[in-house]
Write a protein that holds these residues in place. Structure first.
Motif, PDB file in Angstrom:
ATOM      1  N   MET A 179      34.110 -54.848   9.018  1.00 53.12           N
ATOM      2  CA  MET A 179      33.512 -55.624   7.731  1.00 53.12           C
ATOM      3  C   MET A 179      34.825 -54.942   6.567  1.00 53.12           C
ATOM      4  N   LYS A 180      35.249 -56.040   5.823  1.00 50.41           N
ATOM      5  CA  LYS A 180      36.275 -55.462   4.786  1.00 50.41           C
ATOM      6  C   LYS A 180      35.685 -54.709   3.725  1.00 50.41           C
ATOM      7  N   LEU A 181      36.294 -53.858   3.187  1.00 49.79           N
ATOM      8  CA  LEU A 181      35.957 -52.869   2.048  1.00 49.79           C
ATOM      9  C   LEU A 181      35.783 -53.845   0.931  1.00 49.79           C
ATOM     10  N   VAL A 182      34.814 -53.517  -0.149  1.00 50.08           N
ATOM     11  CA  VAL A 182      34.608 -54.269  -1.422  1.00 50.08           C
ATOM     12  C   VAL A 182      34.442 -53.324  -2.596  1.00 50.08           C
ATOM     13  N   SER A 183      35.090 -53.850  -3.458  1.00 49.14           N
ATOM     14  CA  SER A 183      34.751 -53.325  -4.922  1.00 49.14           C
ATOM     15  C   SER A 183      33.221 -52.589  -5.081  1.00 49.14           C
ATOM     16  N   GLY A 184      33.295 -51.511  -5.676  1.00 52.12           N
ATOM     17  CA  GLY A 184      32.052 -50.899  -5.812  1.00 52.12           C
ATOM     18  C   GLY A 184      31.548 -49.999  -4.696  1.00 52.12           C
ATOM     19  N   GLN A 185      32.339 -50.038  -3.662  1.00 54.47           N
ATOM     20  CA  GLN A 185      32.127 -49.285  -2.581  1.00 54.47           C
ATOM     21  C   GLN A 185      33.094 -47.710  -2.415  1.00 54.47           C
ATOM     22  N   LYS A 186      32.576 -46.879  -2.094  1.00 54.86           N
ATOM     23  CA  LYS A 186      33.383 -45.496  -1.988  1.00 54.86           C
ATOM     24  C   LYS A 186      34.326 -45.585  -1.077  1.00 54.86           C
ATOM     25  N   ALA A 187      35.578 -45.395  -1.493  1.00 53.66           N
ATOM     26  CA  ALA A 187      36.775 -45.261  -0.973  1.00 53.66           C
ATOM     27  C   ALA A 187      36.833 -44.346   0.333  1.00 53.66           C
ATOM     28  N   PRO A 188      36.884 -44.834   1.522  1.00 54.97           N
ATOM     29  CA  PRO A 188      36.997 -43.890   2.502  1.00 54.97           C
ATOM     30  C   PRO A 188      38.020 -42.742   2.551  1.00 54.97           C
ATOM     31  N   SER A 189      37.537 -41.483   2.712  1.00 60.87           N
ATOM     32  CA  SER A 189      38.258 -40.453   2.444  1.00 60.87           C
ATOM     33  C   SER A 189      39.148 -40.104   3.593  1.00 60.87           C
ATOM     34  N   PHE A 190      40.448 -39.416   3.219  1.00 59.63           N
ATOM     35  CA  PHE A 190      41.477 -39.173   4.335  1.00 59.63           C
ATOM     36  C   PHE A 190      42.288 -38.074   3.930  1.00 59.63           C
ATOM     37  N   ASP A 202      36.633 -41.567  -9.871  1.00 58.25           N
ATOM     38  CA  ASP A 202      35.277 -41.189  -9.033  1.00 58.25           C
ATOM     39  C   ASP A 202      35.349 -41.632  -7.215  1.00 58.25           C
ATOM     40  N   LYS A 203      36.550 -42.150  -7.138  1.00 61.49           N
ATOM     41  CA  LYS A 203      36.847 -42.477  -5.856  1.00 61.49           C
ATOM     42  C   LYS A 203      35.973 -43.620  -5.147  1.00 61.49           C
ATOM     43  N   ILE A 204      35.622 -44.662  -6.383  1.00 59.11           N
ATOM     44  CA  ILE A 204      34.994 -45.930  -6.009  1.00 59.11           C
ATOM     45  C   ILE A 204      36.035 -47.031  -6.131  1.00 59.11           C
ATOM     46  N   ILE A 205      36.143 -47.833  -5.212  1.00 61.53           N
ATOM     47  CA  ILE A 205      36.992 -49.011  -5.141  1.00 61.53           C
ATOM     48  C   ILE A 205      36.642 -49.686  -6.306  1.00 61.53           C
ATOM     49  N   GLN A 206      37.721 -50.217  -7.085  1.00 59.67           N
ATOM     50  CA  GLN A 206      37.404 -50.891  -8.241  1.00 59.67           C
ATOM     51  C   GLN A 206      37.845 -52.252  -7.619  1.00 59.67           C
ATOM     52  N   ILE A 207      38.836 -52.481  -7.167  1.00 63.83           N
ATOM     53  CA  ILE A 207      39.387 -53.872  -6.608  1.00 63.83           C
ATOM     54  C   ILE A 207      39.855 -53.538  -5.316  1.00 63.83           C
ATOM     55  N   ALA A 208      39.419 -54.612  -4.363  1.00 70.18           N
ATOM     56  CA  ALA A 208      39.869 -54.524  -2.892  1.00 70.18           C
ATOM     57  C   ALA A 208      40.263 -55.817  -2.873  1.00 70.18           C
ATOM     58  N   HIS A 209      41.847 -55.688  -2.255  1.00 73.66           N
ATOM     59  CA  HIS A 209      42.398 -56.919  -2.296  1.00 73.66           C
ATOM     60  C   HIS A 209      43.381 -57.126  -0.878  1.00 73.66           C
ATOM     61  N   TYR A 210      42.672 -57.942  -0.029  1.00 76.07           N
ATOM     62  CA  TYR A 210      43.278 -58.157   1.278  1.00 76.07           C
ATOM     63  C   TYR A 210      44.080 -59.557   0.990  1.00 76.07           C
ATOM     64  N   GLY A 211      45.473 -59.380   1.562  1.00 77.54           N
ATOM     65  CA  GLY A 211      46.405 -60.363   1.397  1.00 77.54           C
ATOM     66  C   GLY A 211      46.114 -61.741   2.359  1.00 77.54           C
ATOM     67  N   ASN A 212      46.423 -62.885   1.690  1.00 77.95           N
ATOM     68  CA  ASN A 212      46.315 -64.005   2.659  1.00 77.95           C
ATOM     69  C   ASN A 212      47.621 -64.660   3.096  1.00 77.95           C
ATOM     70  N   SER A 213      48.536 -63.672   3.077  1.00 72.46           N
ATOM     71  CA  SER A 213      50.278 -63.913   3.589  1.00 72.46           C
ATOM     72  C   SER A 213      50.782 -62.576   3.567  1.00 72.46           C
ATOM     73  N   VAL A 214      51.963 -62.577   4.193  1.00 71.02           N
ATOM     74  CA  VAL A 214      52.627 -61.587   4.038  1.00 71.02           C
ATOM     75  C   VAL A 214      53.195 -61.026   2.585  1.00 71.02           C
ATOM     76  N   ILE A 215      53.142 -62.088   1.758  1.00 75.26           N
ATOM     77  CA  ILE A 215      53.488 -61.555   0.253  1.00 75.26           C
ATOM     78  C   ILE A 215      52.505 -61.361  -0.531  1.00 75.26           C
ATOM     79  N   ASP A 216      51.288 -61.385   0.096  1.00 76.27           N
ATOM     80  CA  ASP A 216      50.052 -61.351  -1.002  1.00 76.27           C
ATOM     81  C   ASP A 216      49.821 -59.992  -1.304  1.00 76.27           C
ATOM     82  N   ILE A 276      41.378 -47.740  -6.833  1.00 73.34           N
ATOM     83  CA  ILE A 276      40.240 -46.564  -6.422  1.00 73.34           C
ATOM     84  C   ILE A 276      40.345 -45.870  -8.072  1.00 73.34           C
ATOM     85  N   GLY A 277      39.156 -45.623  -8.294  1.00 74.50           N
ATOM     86  CA  GLY A 277      38.946 -44.909  -9.537  1.00 74.50           C
ATOM     87  C   GLY A 277      38.955 -43.409  -9.429  1.00 74.50           C
TER      88      GLY A 277
END
Length: 176
Positions: free
Chosen positions: A1-12, A154-168, A151-152
């Motif tokens: 399942m894709k990550l979404v805005s408002g979700q805590k960014a997975p730490s690494f 606070d490490k919350i994802i503000q925008i999650a953008h998954y491309g729709n093509s190689v250039i997106d 990612i803000g």
């Protein structure tokens, strides 16, 4: 399942191509732009890096730390990216796709085929005019699609953008 805005960014915690430790939770900047690319010699990826570098002062003004993730090994990234672009951000060689998997950044043949549009061909033409080689050495998944995460602090994802093509990629205007 894709990550979404408002979700805590997975730490690494990982290393960049120069061996520096990158710990997402220890980055003090206001925001982080975590961008996933294909491989070091991808002309369209290099064009996107060049566009970002044009605005590196604006990234700094806005307190945004850029982190780029590629599938290529560090040596290839050093010669294809580090030696070509004047960059001051971490580049991560994720040859085992650990971060790609953590952030649910997946390849897609259908989305790769979408790149074969007029806009895609214009993008490739622009990349080759800037000296980025079309059809470079593929070190990773040929049909990898980019993704960007703003990612803000606070490490919350503000925008999650998954491309729709190689250039997106996430439009720079939206980031700023």
């Amino acid at each position: 399942m894709k990550l979404v805005s408002g979700q805590k960014a997975p730490s690494f915690v990982t290393k960049d191509i120069f061996g520096n430790t990158i710990d997402l939770n220890q980055i003090p900047s206001e925001k982080i732009l975590l961008s996933f690319f294909r491989y070091a010699e991808c002309a369209m990826c290099n064009l996107q890096i060049a566009k970002m570098m044009k605005h590196k002062d604006l990234f700094a003004q806005k307190g945004i730390q850029l982190i780029a993730v590629f599938e290529s090994p560090a040596d290839s990234l050093k010669s294809s990216i580090a030696n070509r672009h004047q960059f001051d951000f971490p580049i991560i060689a994720d040859t085992n796709r650990e971060l790609y998997d953590l952030y649910k950044v997946n390849p897609s043949w259908l989305k790769t085929l979408r790149t074969m549009s007029v806009k895609g061909m214009q993008h490739l033409n622009e990349a080759t005019k800037k000296g980025f080689k079309a059809g470079g050495k593929v070190e990773g998944t040929l049909h990898q699609i980019p993704a960007d995460f703003l990612i803000g602090k606070d490490k919350i994802i503000q925008i999650a953008h998954y491309g729709n093509s190689v250039i997106d990629h996430l439009p720079l205007e939206e980031i700023f």
